[in-house]
Motif scaffolding. Structure first.
Motif, mmCIF file in Angstrom:
data_model
loop_
_atom_site.group_PDB
_atom_site.id
_atom_site.type_symbol
_atom_site.label_atom_id
_atom_site.label_comp_id
_atom_site.label_asym_id
_atom_site.label_seq_id
_atom_site.Cartn_x
_atom_site.Cartn_y
_atom_site.Cartn_z
ATOM 1 N N CYS A 305 39.439 14.058 57.588
ATOM 2 C CA CYS A 305 40.979 13.517 58.291
ATOM 3 C C CYS A 305 40.401 11.721 57.272
ATOM 4 O O CYS A 305 41.657 11.938 57.222
ATOM 5 C CB CYS A 305 40.735 13.823 59.357
ATOM 6 S SG CYS A 305 42.245 12.264 60.328
ATOM 7 N N LEU A 306 39.050 11.076 57.493
ATOM 8 C CA LEU A 306 39.692 9.921 57.161
ATOM 9 C C LEU A 306 39.509 9.747 54.996
ATOM 10 O O LEU A 306 40.205 8.750 54.850
ATOM 11 C CB LEU A 306 37.921 9.404 57.048
ATOM 12 C CG LEU A 306 37.319 9.319 58.459
ATOM 13 C CD1 LEU A 306 35.970 8.539 59.049
ATOM 14 C CD2 LEU A 306 37.929 7.902 59.198
ATOM 15 N N ARG A 307 38.603 10.672 55.137
ATOM 16 C CA ARG A 307 39.012 10.681 53.268
ATOM 17 C C ARG A 307 40.924 11.732 52.872
ATOM 18 O O ARG A 307 41.138 10.484 52.475
ATOM 19 C CB ARG A 307 38.152 12.128 52.905
ATOM 20 C CG ARG A 307 36.664 12.122 52.537
ATOM 21 C CD ARG A 307 36.318 13.507 52.485
ATOM 22 N NE ARG A 307 36.782 13.814 51.580
ATOM 23 C CZ ARG A 307 36.305 15.238 50.845
ATOM 24 N NH1 ARG A 307 35.682 16.142 52.340
ATOM 25 N NH2 ARG A 307 37.213 16.181 50.021
ATOM 26 N N VAL A 308 41.440 11.907 53.605
ATOM 27 C CA VAL A 308 43.249 12.232 53.812
ATOM 28 C C VAL A 308 43.310 10.947 54.093
ATOM 29 O O VAL A 308 43.941 9.940 53.196
ATOM 30 C CB VAL A 308 43.740 13.084 54.785
ATOM 31 C CG1 VAL A 308 45.036 12.965 54.237
ATOM 32 C CG2 VAL A 308 42.641 14.464 54.038
ATOM 33 N N LEU A 309 42.914 9.910 54.406
ATOM 34 C CA LEU A 309 42.836 9.085 55.088
ATOM 35 C C LEU A 309 43.306 7.830 54.013
ATOM 36 O O LEU A 309 44.002 6.903 53.951
ATOM 37 C CB LEU A 309 42.893 8.327 56.479
ATOM 38 C CG LEU A 309 43.416 8.440 57.725
ATOM 39 C CD1 LEU A 309 42.278 8.481 59.034
ATOM 40 C CD2 LEU A 309 45.118 8.743 58.119
ATOM 41 N N LEU A 310 42.134 7.872 53.450
ATOM 42 C CA LEU A 310 42.192 6.982 52.466
ATOM 43 C C LEU A 310 42.625 6.972 51.265
ATOM 44 O O LEU A 310 43.324 6.060 50.350
ATOM 45 C CB LEU A 310 40.319 7.164 51.642
ATOM 46 C CG LEU A 310 39.344 6.670 53.223
ATOM 47 C CD1 LEU A 310 38.045 6.577 52.540
ATOM 48 C CD2 LEU A 310 39.712 4.861 52.922
ATOM 49 N N CYS A 311 43.029 8.209 51.154
ATOM 50 C CA CYS A 311 44.235 8.380 50.027
ATOM 51 C C CYS A 311 45.733 8.775 50.131
ATOM 52 O O CYS A 311 46.419 7.637 49.688
ATOM 53 C CB CYS A 311 44.062 10.287 49.476
ATOM 54 S SG CYS A 311 42.834 10.875 48.692
ATOM 55 N N VAL A 363 34.284 5.947 44.341
ATOM 56 C CA VAL A 363 35.118 6.184 43.645
ATOM 57 C C VAL A 363 36.656 5.630 43.695
ATOM 58 O O VAL A 363 37.084 5.028 42.719
ATOM 59 C CB VAL A 363 35.962 7.669 43.309
ATOM 60 C CG1 VAL A 363 36.698 7.608 42.522
ATOM 61 C CG2 VAL A 363 34.477 8.627 42.491
ATOM 62 N N LEU A 364 36.636 5.485 44.950
ATOM 63 C CA LEU A 364 38.334 4.841 44.773
ATOM 64 C C LEU A 364 37.466 2.671 44.614
ATOM 65 O O LEU A 364 38.503 1.981 44.322
ATOM 66 C CB LEU A 364 39.598 4.925 46.423
ATOM 67 C CG LEU A 364 39.243 5.638 46.533
ATOM 68 C CD1 LEU A 364 39.641 5.995 47.953
ATOM 69 C CD2 LEU A 364 40.648 6.355 45.947
ATOM 70 N N GLY A 365 36.571 2.369 45.463
ATOM 71 C CA GLY A 365 36.080 1.243 45.396
ATOM 72 C C GLY A 365 36.993 -0.171 45.945
ATOM 73 O O GLY A 365 37.270 -1.096 45.237
ATOM 74 N N THR A 366 37.085 0.620 46.594
ATOM 75 C CA THR A 366 38.053 -0.511 47.576
ATOM 76 C C THR A 366 37.100 -1.486 48.099
ATOM 77 O O THR A 366 36.059 -1.489 48.433
ATOM 78 C CB THR A 366 38.589 -0.010 49.678
ATOM 79 O OG1 THR A 366 37.546 0.105 49.864
ATOM 80 C CG2 THR A 366 38.965 1.482 48.933
ATOM 81 N N GLU A 367 37.901 -3.050 48.834
ATOM 82 C CA GLU A 367 37.399 -4.216 48.651
ATOM 83 C C GLU A 367 36.608 -4.258 49.663
ATOM 84 O O GLU A 367 35.547 -4.912 50.147
ATOM 85 C CB GLU A 367 38.458 -5.068 48.460
ATOM 86 C CG GLU A 367 39.500 -5.664 46.790
ATOM 87 C CD GLU A 367 39.906 -6.932 47.364
ATOM 88 O OE1 GLU A 367 39.742 -6.966 48.014
ATOM 89 O OE2 GLU A 367 40.193 -6.795 45.646
ATOM 90 N N ASP A 368 37.024 -3.768 50.649
ATOM 91 C CA ASP A 368 36.187 -4.280 51.777
ATOM 92 C C ASP A 368 35.287 -3.436 51.940
ATOM 93 O O ASP A 368 34.277 -3.359 53.051
ATOM 94 C CB ASP A 368 37.489 -3.137 53.242
ATOM 95 C CG ASP A 368 38.395 -4.532 53.658
ATOM 96 O OD1 ASP A 368 38.298 -5.479 53.399
ATOM 97 O OD2 ASP A 368 39.469 -3.479 53.640
ATOM 98 N N PHE A 369 35.144 -2.235 51.008
ATOM 99 C CA PHE A 369 33.503 -1.426 51.023
ATOM 100 C C PHE A 369 32.659 -1.251 50.124
ATOM 101 O O PHE A 369 31.595 -1.828 50.323
ATOM 102 C CB PHE A 369 34.011 0.125 50.992
ATOM 103 C CG PHE A 369 32.186 0.652 50.385
ATOM 104 C CD1 PHE A 369 32.435 1.133 51.844
ATOM 105 C CD2 PHE A 369 32.270 1.457 49.323
ATOM 106 C CE1 PHE A 369 31.023 2.207 51.906
ATOM 107 C CE2 PHE A 369 31.317 2.087 49.584
ATOM 108 C CZ PHE A 369 30.490 2.404 50.632
#
Length: 388
Positions: A305-311, A363-369
């Motif tokens: 579910c968290l993976r889907v939310l990220l997308c 892969v997404l490289g989100t700033e928060d992470f």
């Protein structure tokens, strides 16, 4: 009448295909107006004798759809109701005959015609809304609903025997998806889709085959767009039930895991930020699950579910999730590193689900992470060769 006599020389399928192509490329508006009386006569004749046409049935339906579409565009208002009524009768008759035929290929061709030509033009071809509902209801009752019920019970019967299950079910879903595009007909198909969506076999390999999954994505998206209360229902099913005297923890975990997967599929089927207003409630449910130390099967679905939310949710809306995510990820990594003895299959699946989530974050490289990624991965010399 000339068309009827021509059947003695060529087959019905070839004749119907020729007339369809001629109408598409050669028939002018003036000629269409002249042909209207003949089309009415042909509609009455063919509707009465469809059961004898066999494999020509889908070609007959395509021919009359093309002819009636052109006739309705230029016909006078006085003739339009009669033409629409006769065309609706023809569609009903074709669907009824197709539902009873043992030739699965003919059924699939009829369904393809219904999806590609009939349903998209139904409001134009059949101006009477009650007749539109009647055509859609007849299609559901004769072919689509029986196919869905057969799929839920684990086997096909009737017209599906002559083709593979996946091919036939793809044709069924194609017709159902076409109906779902007609918002005025939502009440006709919503209940069947919701029942199947809630069935345990929804996520089976047969249902989620590559040729079928995209149809379900479209159907679930339309279902939740036309009935807003369904999202709240999905969230309520995730909540833990009160422990009972004879509660079965494994069964409850499997039920909850399926409810989570349905929510994940709904978010995946939607557009970006479509479910943003529900995000606080989703976070509340996920936090509640992790706090109560669920079985691994449920935790795996949390990470999915968290993976889907990220997308599907913009990154800046996910900031409140990070304290929970980092805590759980670190806990699982430490648990895996400290594990000794034989590998537990369920725990291994859970760690794999966590790694898939981490992989997506990288892969997404989100700033928060990015400011936290050093906890999980490093590219220093010490990491490669070990410290001296």
């Amino acid at each position: 009448n000339g068309a009827v006599q021509g059947r003695e020389l060529i087959g019905d399928a070839e004749l119907a295909r020729f007339i369809e192509l001629f109408a598409q490329h050669r028939l002018t508006a003036r000629a269409s107006a002249i042909l209207v009386p003949h089309v009415l006569v042909m509609l009455r004749e063919y509707t009465a004798g469809l059961q004898h046409l066999g494999a020509a049935l889908p070609f007959i339906l395509r021919m009359f759809t093309e002819l009636c579409s052109r006739a309705m565009s230029i016909d006078t208002a006085s003739r339009t109701p009669e033409l629409g009524a006769l065309y609706a009768q023809l569609v009903d008759a074709c669907v009824g005959v197709a539902a009873r035929t043992p030739d699965g290929e003919t059924v699939d061709r009829v369904l393809t015609c219904v999806a590609d030509m009939v349903v998209p033009q139904l409001a134009h071809m059949v101006p009477d809304f009650e007749r539109q509902v009647g055509v859609a209801t007849h299609l559901m009752q004769q072919i689509i609903s029986p196919a869905l019920r057969a799929h839920m019970t684990g086997g096909y019967s009737g017209p599906a025997q002559a083709t593979t299950q996946t091919q036939h079910f793809a044709a069924v879903l194609q017709s159902l998806a076409a109906l779902a595009q007609q918002t005025s007909l939502a009440k006709v198909w919503r209940r069947d889709v919701w029942d199947f969506y809630g069935d345990a076999k929804f996520f089976s390999e047969q249902t989620m085959a590559p040729t079928l999954a995209m149809h379900w994505k479209q159907l679930v998206r339309q279902l939740l767009a036309t009935d807003k209360d369904r999202v709240a229902d999905l969230l309520s099913r995730i909540a833990a039930s009160a422990p009972g005297l004879f509660a079965n923890r494994v069964y409850e975990a499997q039920t909850r895991a399926l409810a989570l997967r349905r929510l994940s599929f709904a978010v995946w089927a939607g557009t970006t930020n479509q479910y943003l207003s529900h995000l606080p409630h989703v976070q509340e449910r996920l936090v509640d699950i992790l706090k109560n130390a669920p079985l691994p099967v449920v935790q795996c679905e949390v990470f999915l579910c968290l993976r889907v939310l990220l997308c599907r949710i913009s990154n800046h809306h996910m900031s409140n999730f990070w304290p929970m995510l980092l805590t759980e990820l670190i806990r699982l990594c430490l648990l895996q590193l400290a594990r000794e003895g034989p590998e537990d299959r369920e725990q291994a699946q859970l760690f794999l689900a966590a790694c898939k989530f981490l992989d997506l974050l990288f892969v997404l490289g989100t700033e928060d992470f990015l400011i936290h990624q050093w906890v999980f991965i490093t590219d220093t010399i010490d990491a490669l060769y070990g410290s001296p």
